[in-house]
Write a protein that holds these residues in place. Sequence first.
Motif, mmCIF file in Angstrom:
data_model
loop_
_atom_site.group_PDB
_atom_site.id
_atom_site.type_symbol
_atom_site.label_atom_id
_atom_site.label_comp_id
_atom_site.label_asym_id
_atom_site.label_seq_id
_atom_site.Cartn_x
_atom_site.Cartn_y
_atom_site.Cartn_z
ATOM 1 N N LEU A 235 16.271 54.070 102.315
ATOM 2 C CA LEU A 235 17.504 53.384 102.715
ATOM 3 C C LEU A 235 17.243 52.553 103.961
ATOM 4 O O LEU A 235 16.461 52.943 104.829
ATOM 5 C CB LEU A 235 18.601 54.406 103.016
ATOM 6 N N ASN A 236 17.922 51.424 104.038
ATOM 7 C CA ASN A 236 17.807 50.554 105.206
ATOM 8 C C ASN A 236 19.024 50.722 106.112
ATOM 9 O O ASN A 236 20.158 50.818 105.624
ATOM 10 C CB ASN A 236 17.722 49.083 104.778
ATOM 11 N N THR A 237 18.796 50.744 107.402
ATOM 12 C CA THR A 237 19.886 50.643 108.376
ATOM 13 C C THR A 237 19.994 49.171 108.738
ATOM 14 O O THR A 237 19.053 48.595 109.286
ATOM 15 C CB THR A 237 19.597 51.470 109.635
ATOM 16 N N VAL A 238 21.131 48.570 108.406
ATOM 17 C CA VAL A 238 21.291 47.116 108.526
ATOM 18 C C VAL A 238 22.407 46.793 109.513
ATOM 19 O O VAL A 238 23.506 47.346 109.430
ATOM 20 C CB VAL A 238 21.611 46.480 107.156
ATOM 21 N N VAL A 239 22.123 45.869 110.435
ATOM 22 C CA VAL A 239 23.104 45.418 111.422
ATOM 23 C C VAL A 239 23.553 44.008 111.031
ATOM 24 O O VAL A 239 22.721 43.152 110.695
ATOM 25 C CB VAL A 239 22.520 45.403 112.844
ATOM 26 N N SER A 240 24.837 43.759 111.073
ATOM 27 C CA SER A 240 25.363 42.460 110.644
ATOM 28 C C SER A 240 24.862 41.323 111.533
ATOM 29 O O SER A 240 24.529 41.524 112.704
ATOM 30 C CB SER A 240 26.893 42.460 110.660
ATOM 31 N N GLN A 241 24.813 40.152 110.961
ATOM 32 C CA GLN A 241 24.345 38.970 111.684
ATOM 33 C C GLN A 241 25.159 38.749 112.957
ATOM 34 O O GLN A 241 24.601 38.523 114.038
ATOM 35 C CB GLN A 241 24.462 37.744 110.783
ATOM 36 N N THR A 242 26.470 38.836 112.834
ATOM 37 C CA THR A 242 27.347 38.589 113.984
ATOM 38 C C THR A 242 27.111 39.602 115.093
ATOM 39 O O THR A 242 27.002 39.242 116.273
ATOM 40 C CB THR A 242 28.825 38.641 113.548
#
Length: 323
Positions: A235-242
């Motif tokens: 699984l990836n921990t993803v942070v939004s672009q904004t």
Amino acid sequence: MTTTKWMLGALAAFAMTPGLAQAQTKLTWAHVYEVTEPFHTESVWAAEEIKKRTEGRYEITVYPASQLGKEADLNQGLTLGTADIIISGSSFASREYPPIGVTYYPYIFRSPDHLLAYTRSDVFKTLAAGYEEASGHHIAAVTYYGTRQTTANKPIKTCADLAGVKMRVPDVPAYLAMPRACGANTAPIAFAEVYLALQNGTVEAQENPLTTIEAKKFYEVQKYIALTGHIVDHLNTVVSQTRWASLSDADKQIFSDVMLEAAARATKIVEEREAALVQTFRDRGVDVAEVDKADFEKTVREKAPLETYGYRQADYDAIRAVQ
């Protein structure tokens, strides 16, 4: 004391009060996993740790168990602004950037250690950068989810043993590669309905990590577990672009450090659980057996070549070469 002096004194006291001099930023972290799973417990730990290391400047609320929607909704939420951070599989990341889906191709990883070595490699940096360029969102960490194994109502030793078997598989191209290469008749039954489908014979086999087989009690209706180990899932921990763009370089480092630590903590828990479950299942009378993995891998490469999924041979070769 004059009114002016009183106001100046109050302002000075306000400025010196810890935590009041700068505003707190509230963030949303969402995923689809239950509160008892390490993907949640370690996310909560990370949220508290980020708060601590930033002296309370960030307050992160973690929403588990699809409270903010299914996985597709959460990925969309990164763009819509309804989620700042999510945990999600590479199958969703590959919708934005197909090459990153190569990490789900069967037998690309030799073991969880190989997966973790990949996350520290140049090829990971290249694929993550490609995803970030395509989507705008930033992959901060990768967590080991478990190695996918096969349960069935008969022994499975070789790829040919799956020929004609009715098998439940998630409707994700890379997940379908092994079963279809082996000749199984795949069915994308909703996850919540798998137990009943196995029980009543709608399907005769399924594949999931041992931890999921345990949690969903599939062993009650499937007496054979074949250690096919076809996908080292993650699984990836993803942070939004904004949100990522709003962070200072110092805060980006803190977020990255903590998320990597949380991923390592969760990975360790999953590995320990998996190691114990083989014997646990055998103690319950379940037949847990090794398979001819070389046979499975050879058949997949011949009948479900990675290029047909939009993956790049160069990425595959680079990942395989990681030590």
